[in-house]
Scaffold this active site. Structure first.
Site, mmCIF file in Angstrom:
data_model
loop_
_atom_site.group_PDB
_atom_site.id
_atom_site.type_symbol
_atom_site.label_atom_id
_atom_site.label_comp_id
_atom_site.label_asym_id
_atom_site.label_seq_id
_atom_site.Cartn_x
_atom_site.Cartn_y
_atom_site.Cartn_z
ATOM 1 N N GLU A 671 46.901 38.025 0.576
ATOM 2 C CA GLU A 671 48.031 38.961 0.674
ATOM 3 C C GLU A 671 47.421 40.349 0.712
ATOM 4 O O GLU A 671 46.971 40.858 -0.318
ATOM 5 C CB GLU A 671 48.949 38.804 -0.549
ATOM 6 N N CYS A 705 52.564 47.512 -1.168
ATOM 7 C CA CYS A 705 52.114 47.053 0.156
ATOM 8 C C CYS A 705 53.278 47.065 1.119
ATOM 9 O O CYS A 705 53.109 47.174 2.319
ATOM 10 C CB CYS A 705 51.534 45.651 0.040
ATOM 11 N N GLU A 802 47.037 53.126 5.292
ATOM 12 C CA GLU A 802 48.032 52.795 4.273
ATOM 13 C C GLU A 802 48.054 53.977 3.300
ATOM 14 O O GLU A 802 47.060 54.227 2.604
ATOM 15 C CB GLU A 802 47.584 51.512 3.563
HETATM 16 P P1 NAP Z 1 41.695 46.203 -4.089
HETATM 17 O O1 NAP Z 1 40.841 47.365 -4.287
HETATM 18 O O2 NAP Z 1 41.482 45.369 -2.881
HETATM 19 O O3 NAP Z 1 41.574 45.338 -5.404
HETATM 20 C C1 NAP Z 1 42.328 44.156 -5.574
HETATM 21 C C2 NAP Z 1 41.628 43.284 -6.570
HETATM 22 O O4 NAP Z 1 40.374 42.895 -6.023
HETATM 23 C C3 NAP Z 1 41.320 43.951 -7.896
HETATM 24 O O5 NAP Z 1 41.421 43.000 -8.909
HETATM 25 C C4 NAP Z 1 39.896 44.389 -7.708
HETATM 26 O O6 NAP Z 1 39.191 44.539 -8.919
HETATM 27 C C5 NAP Z 1 39.343 43.232 -6.929
HETATM 28 N N1 NAP Z 1 38.158 43.562 -6.167
HETATM 29 C C6 NAP Z 1 37.797 44.748 -5.655
HETATM 30 N N2 NAP Z 1 36.630 44.621 -4.990
HETATM 31 C C7 NAP Z 1 36.264 43.326 -5.097
HETATM 32 C C8 NAP Z 1 35.156 42.571 -4.621
HETATM 33 N N3 NAP Z 1 34.206 43.127 -3.895
HETATM 34 N N4 NAP Z 1 35.103 41.265 -4.916
HETATM 35 C C9 NAP Z 1 36.067 40.682 -5.649
HETATM 36 N N5 NAP Z 1 37.137 41.342 -6.130
HETATM 37 C C10 NAP Z 1 37.238 42.656 -5.845
HETATM 38 O O7 NAP Z 1 43.231 46.595 -4.031
HETATM 39 P P2 NAP Z 1 44.041 47.482 -5.056
HETATM 40 O O8 NAP Z 1 43.651 48.892 -4.813
HETATM 41 O O9 NAP Z 1 43.933 46.927 -6.419
HETATM 42 O O10 NAP Z 1 45.545 47.222 -4.564
HETATM 43 C C11 NAP Z 1 46.121 47.894 -3.522
HETATM 44 C C12 NAP Z 1 46.042 47.095 -2.236
HETATM 45 O O11 NAP Z 1 46.649 45.821 -2.442
HETATM 46 C C13 NAP Z 1 46.804 47.728 -1.115
HETATM 47 O O12 NAP Z 1 46.080 47.624 0.079
HETATM 48 C C14 NAP Z 1 48.081 46.900 -1.041
HETATM 49 O O13 NAP Z 1 48.709 46.919 0.215
HETATM 50 C C15 NAP Z 1 47.567 45.567 -1.405
HETATM 51 N N6 NAP Z 1 48.647 44.720 -1.884
HETATM 52 C C16 NAP Z 1 49.089 43.724 -1.060
HETATM 53 C C17 NAP Z 1 50.160 42.933 -1.460
HETATM 54 C C18 NAP Z 1 50.674 41.826 -0.585
HETATM 55 O O14 NAP Z 1 51.428 41.004 -1.082
HETATM 56 N N7 NAP Z 1 50.315 41.766 0.697
HETATM 57 C C19 NAP Z 1 50.742 43.163 -2.707
HETATM 58 C C20 NAP Z 1 50.263 44.178 -3.519
HETATM 59 C C21 NAP Z 1 49.194 44.960 -3.094
HETATM 60 P P3 NAP Z 1 38.933 46.016 -9.530
HETATM 61 O O15 NAP Z 1 40.235 46.497 -9.962
HETATM 62 O O16 NAP Z 1 37.984 45.760 -10.621
HETATM 63 O O17 NAP Z 1 38.373 46.824 -8.396
#
Ligand code: NAP
Length: 898
Positions: A671, A705, A802
Site C-alpha cells: 500500500e 495517502c 506527494e
Molecule cells: P516510509 O518512510 O515509507 O515508512 C513506512 C514504514 O517503513 C515505516 O515503518 C518505516 O520505518 C519503514 N521503513 C523505512 N525505510 C525502510 C527500509 N529501508 N526497510 C524497511 N522498512 C523501512 O513512509 P512514511 O513516511 O512512514 O509514511 C508516509 C507514506 O506512506 C506516504 O507515501 C503515504 O502515501 C504512504 N501511505 C500509504 C497508504 C496506503 O494505504 N496506500 C496509507 C498510509 C500511508 P521508520 O519509521 O523507522 O523509517
C-alpha cells in the site's frame, strides 16, 4: 550544546532534515540523480566528513538517486569507518573510491572510467538511466568521461545551494555555538593585544583557543594591523603590533561543520576622531541593513542601504566586492544569500525565514591615525582606519500573538496527558511479554506540536526481530488450529476494548502523530472497525469444489494461512494501518511481527496490550519498534520462516522492500504513496464539492495517502471554487492536535515541513500565487499554514510529488478529456475524486481514471468493508473487505476423485 534535562540539539533530526532537503531538490528537478563532489554537499547529503588535507582532493563523491542512496565513495579506510559509526548509511552504500587525487593519478589509469561505469550501472538499476545526472562541481576529465559514456550531465550546484539556504533550528544552534566560541576568543584577543605582539601570535592564540573549545576546523584567521589595514589583504603576517595601531581580525572556523565569518576591530591605544567616525559610519550601515532584513524583502533592498563603490574610493563594484557585503553561512562559508551591489541589484533574491547570513559593511578609510599612547581598547570603543564588523544574524518568522497563546495552551494539555504517557508500554512485545531491546538501546518519541521528546521506546535490532519471528513461529500451529469462530470472538473483544478506550487512544495518537484530536478519534473508530469486520470474516474463508472440465476428477480448493507475516506500517495512521493488517492476518490464522513507524511506536504498543487483553495468545502478535528499520525488516525477510510482507508506506521504500522480498520470494502486499486528483466539473454542486475538498485535503493536515494532491477545476467555476476554498482554509484553527478546537495539527517532523515548504517555494518561483497561507511557522513544533495555490504551472513539481501537507494547488481545465488526461498524468494510482451533477459523466470519468479507488461526489473513500488499494506505483493488492483476508491465505488445490 546538550544536557539530559533539556531538548536542544538533535543530530538525528539534523541529518534527516539535510537529506530530505537534498532529496526534495532532486525530486523537484529534471534529474534522475545527483552526483556530488562538493564536500559541503556530500556532508549535507551523507552526513559524513573527512578532515585534514584529504577533503578537497576530488576523490570523495556521493550519488543520490530518486529511489535510493546516498551512496558514498571515499578513502577505503574512511568507508569502513562509516560502516561502523554512521548507521544512517546502509553499509553497502559506503564504498572505497579513488579517482586520482586531483590529477596526480592520470585519467589514463582508468580509475575514472570504471567509476563512471559503476555509476551508470547504478543509474540503470534505479530506473533513472534515461534522465539527466546533476553534478555540482567536477574535474574536467571526469566530466568528459561521463559524456563519453553517454550520460547527460546538468548542473546540480544551483539546486543544492537552494536546498542548503534554509536552515533548521539545529543548524542555527550550531551556527550560534560556532559564533559564541569566537566571542570567547575575542575576549582573549582583547587581553593579549598590546604593542610587541605579532599578528601571527594572535593567530596562534586564536587557533589554540578554538581547538581547545572543540572547533572542528579553523579554516582561516585574518590578522591585519597598522598600515596593512588598507587595502584589506585578507591574510596575516609577522608584523609587530605598535602603539596606536588599528588591528582587525576575521575568524573563520567551523563547529560540527557550521562556519563563522566574524570580524572585529580594535585600537591599540586611544582612537583618533577619524577612526571613531569611521567606526560609527560602519555601525550605521550595518544597523540600517539589519533594520531592512525580514522575510519577503529582496537582497537588492539590503544592498541599497550601503554606499556604492565609487562613494568610498573604488572604481566599480567589482573592485569593491567583499567590502560592503553580506553572505549566507552554513556548512560552506559563502552560501545563499550573497548580498552586494555587484550581484543583488542585477538579480535580487527574496529573503526567506530560516536563512542565516553575515552582514559586513566596512567604512571608508579615514586619514592615517596618530599614535595616541599604548592603552588597549576593546572593540566597544570606536576604532580605526578601515573599521569593519561582521554580524551573524538569524531571521525567521516570529510567531504571531495568537499562535503564542495557542502554544501555551498546548502545554496545559500536555500536563493532562502525563498520566497517559506513564501508562503506555514502551518495551518490545515479543512472545506475549514486554522486553528490552537486546542492545539495551532506546529512542525518543517526539511530540510534533513542541518538538520535544515525550517518551523513549526500546530500539529493536536484528536479534530482537529474529526473536519475534521465533515467537511467531512457536505460536503459528496453535493459532492456525484455533477454531475460526474463536479467532473471530477474540477480534471482536479487541474491537470492544478499543472502542471503550477511544479517548485515551485518540490522545495518544494525537500526541505522537500531531493530528487534531477530532481526526485522531475518527482514526481510532476506523481502526477498531477492522477488528469488528474481520471478526465477522474469520468464519468465511470458504473454499470451493467443482468438477474438472474433463470430468476425470474434482477440483477442491481450500484456503490455508500463508504463514508468519511481517507487517510494516507508516506514521500517518498509526492505529488504522496496523489494524488493517493485524485484523485480517489474525482472522486468517496467521501470526505476525509488526514493525511500526519509528515516529509513532506508542500507539502500536498500546494496541498490542489491547490484543493481549482480548485473549490473543502469546507470540501471535509481536511488536518490534526500531530505528534500524532497513536492517530489521531485511533480516526478517531473509528468514525462510517468514512467508508474507504487508507494507504500507512510501513508494520509494516499497520499491526497496519488493527487491528485498524477492530474495526469498516472499508474498507481498504493498500500500504505497498517492497523488490524488480532485476533479470539479462546472455542473457539480459546489457546496458539496467544497465540503468534499476540505475532507479530502485536510484530514490529518493533508498527511494521508488519500489526500487530494491536485485540484483540477473546470474553467467556468475555477475562480469561485478557488476563492471559497481559500476562505475555508483561512478559517481553519491551527494548533497542537491535543488541544480541543484544533482543526489542523502540526506535521510529523521538521523534514516534512521542509519538504512541503520546498515544494511551495518552488511553485511560487514558477508563477503560482499563495492566496492563503504559503509559509511554515517558526517556533516550537512543526507547523505549515493551510495553503491554497492558484496559477500553478501545469509542470510544477508540486503537482507531481506527494505533498503530504496542508497545501491545495488549483489548476483550471477546459473539458472532460483534458481533465482525465491531467488526472492520469502521474505514476501514482491510489485514489481520485470526481464532483459532477451528471451521473453518466461521473461514471464515465470514474472508469477512465487509472486509479484503484474513486470518490464520486465523495471526499472520503476509506471503509473497512471496501477494497482499499492502488494501481500503478501506488501498490499491489487490496486491504479491507472480503479480499483483505484472502491476502493472508494461500489457496491449496487438491485434485481428488470419488
Ligand atoms: P516510509 O518512510 O515509507 O515508512 C513506512 C514504514 O517503513 C515505516 O515503518 C518505516 O520505518 C519503514 N521503513 C523505512 N525505510 C525502510 C527500509 N529501508 N526497510 C524497511 N522498512 C523501512 O513512509 P512514511 O513516511 O512512514 O509514511 C508516509 C507514506 O506512506 C506516504 O507515501 C503515504 O502515501 C504512504 N501511505 C500509504 C497508504 C496506503 O494505504 N496506500 C496509507 C498510509 C500511508 P521508520 O519509521 O523507522 O523509517
Amino acid at each position: 550544546m546538550a544536557v539530559d534535562y533539556e531538548q536542544r540539539l538533535d543530530f538525528d533530526r539534523l541529518r534527516g532534515y539535510r537529506l530530505s532537503r537534498a532529496r526534495a531538490a532532486l525530486q523537484s528537478s529534471e534529474c534522475g540523480a545527483f552526483l556530488l563532489f562538493d564536500f559541503y554537499n556530500i556532508r549535507y547529503t551523507t552526513q559524513t566528513w573527512i578532515g585534514g588535507a584529504l577533503g578537497d582532493k576530488m576523490t570523495r563523491y556521493a550519488l543520490l538517486t530518486r529511489s535510493g542512496g546516498p551512496t558514498l565513495w571515499d578513502f577505503g579506510s574512511a568507508a569502513r569507518h562509516y560502516r561502523l559509526y554512521s548507521p544512517w548509511l546502509d553499509p553497502e552504500d559506503c564504498r572505497a573510491g579513488m579517482l586520482g587525487l586531483r590529477g596526480a593519478i592520470a585519467p589514463t589509469a582508468g580509475l575514472m572510467e570504471s567509476a563512471v561505469r559503476e555509476i551508470k550501472g547504478m543509474l540503470h538499476d534505479a530506473g533513472v538511466a534515461h534522465l539527466p545526472v546533476g553534478v555540482d562541481i567536477v574535474e574536467p576529465p571526469f566530466l568528459f568521461e561521463m559524456q563519453r559514456q553517454g550520460l547527460h550531465v546538468v548542473d546540480a550546484q544551483q539546486l543544492m545551494l537552494d536546498a542548503r539556504q534554509i536552515k533548521s533550528s539545529d543548524e542555527i544552534m550550531l551556527l550560534t555555538q560556532a559564533a559564541a566560541m569566537v566571542d570567547g576568543v575575542y575576549q582573549d584577543i582583547v587581553e593579549a593585544l598590546k604593542p610587541g605582539i605579532r599578528e601571527n601570535e594572535i593567530v596562534a592564540l586564536a587557533n589554540k583557543r578554538l581547538y581547545d573549545m572543540g572547533s572542528e576546523q579553523v579554516e582561516a584567521i585574518n590578522a591585519v594591523s597598522g598600515e596593512r589595514c588598507n587595502p584589506h589583504p585578507h591574510n596575516f603576517s609577522d608584523r609587530l603590533i605598535r602603539p596606536g595601531d588599528q588591528a582587525f581580525f576575521d575568524i573563520i572556523h567551523s563547529y560540527n561543520g557550521y562556519r563563522t565569518c566574524y570580524y572585529r576591530t580594535f585600537s591599540v591605544g586611544r582612537a583618533t576622531p577619524s577612526q571613531r567616525d569611521a567606526y560609527v559610519k560602519a555601525r550605521e550601515w550595518m544597523d540600517a541593513a539589519i533594520s531592512v532584513v525580514k522575510p519577503g524583502v529582496g537582497t537588492d533592498e539590503v544592498a541599497a542601504v550601503w554606499p556604492a563603490a565609487t562613494d568610498f574610493g573604488f572604481e566599480n563594484e567589482m573592485a569593491a566586492f567583499g567590502l560592503q557585503f553580506g553572505h549566507g553561512l552554513g556548512l560552506g562559508l559563502h552560501e545563499r544569500p550573497i548580498i552586494s551591489r555587484l550581484n543583488s541589484m542585477r538579480e535580487p533574491i527574496e529573503l526567506q525565514a530560516g536563512m542565516v547570513f553575515a552582514l559586513r559593511p566596512i567604512a571608508r578609510p579615514a586619514t592615517a591615525s596618530q599614535p595616541q599612547g599604548s592603552r588597549r581598547r576593546s572593540s566597544s570603543r570606536p576604532t580605526a582606519r578601515a573599521s569593519s564588523r561582521c554580524s551573524q544574524r538569524r531571521s525567521w518568522l516570529s510567531p504571531t500573538r495568537t499562535e503564542r497563546v495557542a502554544l501555551s495552551e498546548g502545554s496545559r494539555f500536555m500536563s493532562e496527558t502525563t498520566e497517559l504517557l506513564t501508562d503506555v508500554p514502551t518495551d518490545l512485545f515479543v512472545g506475549g511479554t514486554w522486553v528490552s531491546a537486546a542492545s539495551g538501546g532506546r529512542f525518543d518519541v517526539v511530540d510534533p506540536a513542541t518538538g520535544t521528546a515525550i517518551a523513549t521506546v526500546a530500539d529493536g535490532g536484528v536479534d530482537d526481530a529474529i526473536a519475534a519471528v521465533d515467537a511467531a513461529q512457536a505460536a503459528a500451529p496453535g493459532w492456525a488450529a484455533t477454531p475460526p469462530r474463536q479467532r473471530g470472538e477474540i477480534l471482536r473483544r479487541a474491537f470492544d476494548l478499543m472502542t471503550d478506550q477511544t479517548e485515551s487512544l485518540a490522545r495518544l495518537v494525537s500526541l505522537e502523530n500531531g493530528k487534531a484530536l477530532s481526526d485522531a478519534r475518527g482514526e481510532v473508530a476506523y481502526a477498531a472497525e477492522f477488528f469488528r469486520w474481520y471478526s465477522e470474516e474469520a468464519v468465511r474463508a470458504a473454499g470451493s469444489v467443482m468438477t474438472a472440465p474433463s470430468g476425470a476428477n474434482r477440483i477442491l480448493v481450500v484456503h490455508q494461512p500463508v504463514g508468519i507475516c511481517v507487517l510494516v506500517t507508516p506514521w500517518n495512521f498509526p492505529a488504522a494501518m496496523a489494524t488493517r493488517k493485524i485484523g485480517p492476518a489474525l482472522a486468517a490464522g496467521c501470526t505476525v511481527v509488526l514493525k511500526p513507524a519509528s515516529d509513532t511506536p506508542l500507539t502500536a504498543l498500546a494496541m498490542a496490550r489491547i490484543l493481549a487483553e482480548a485473549g490473543v495468545p502469546p507470540g501471535v502478535v509481536n511488536v518490534v519498534p526500531s530505528r534500524s528499520s532497513g536492517a530489521v525488516v531485511s533480516a526478517m525477510l531473509h528468514d525462510p520462516r517468514v512467508r508474507k510482507l504487508s507494507f504500507t508506506g512510501s513508494t520509494e521504500v516499497g520499491r526497496v522492500l519488493l527487491a528485498v522480498a524477492a530474495d526469498q520470494v516472499v508474498n507481498t502486499s504493498m500500500e504505497l504513496g498517492g497523488n490524488a486528483p480532485f476533479l470539479v466539473f462546472a455542473d457539480a454542486d459546489l457546496d458539496a464539492a467544497l465540503e468534499g475538498a476540505m475532507v479530502a485535503k485536510m484530514r490529518n493536515a493533508g498527511e494521508a495517502c488519500t489526500a487530494a494532491n491536485r485540484f483540477y477545476v473546470e474553467a467556468g467555476v475555477a475562480d469561485e471554487f478557488g476563492r471559497r476554498l481559500a476562505a475555508r482554509m483561512a478559517a481553519l484553527v491551527v494548533g497542537p492536535g491535543i488541544q480541543d478546537g484544533t482543526q489542523v495539527g502540526p506535521l510529523i517532523n521538521e523534514e516534512t515541513v521542509s519538504k512541503v515548504d520546498g515544494l511551495v517555494r518552488a511553485a511560487i518561483s514558477e508563477g503560482a500565487e499563495a492566496v492563503v497561507g504559503g509559509r511554515r511557522r517558526y517556533g516550537p513544533g512543526f507547523y505549515f499554514e493551510p495553503t491554497v495555490l492558484v496559477n500553478v504551472h501545469p509542470a510544477a513539481a508540486i503537482l507531481r510529488a506527494e505533498i503530504f501537507g496542508p497545501v491545495a494547488p488549483v489548476v483550471t481545465f477546459e473539458d472532460e478529456a483534458e481533465a482525465i488526461a491531467l488526472a492520469n498524468a502521474t505514476e501514482y494510482g491510489l485514489v481520485a475524486y470526481v464532483y459532477t451533477g451528471d451521473l453518466a459523466r461521473g461514471l464515465r470519468v470514474s472508469e477512465s481514471l487509472e486509479y484503484g479507488m474513486v470518490g464520486l461526489n465523495r471526499g472520503l473513500v476509506s471503509d473497512p468493508a471496501a477494497p482499499f488499494g492502488g494501481v500503478k506505483q501506488s501498490g499491489i493488492g487490496r486491504e479491507g473487505g472480503h479480499g483483505g483476508m484472502l491476502d493472508y491465505l494461500e489457496s491449496k488445490y487438491i485434485a481428488v476423485q470419488w
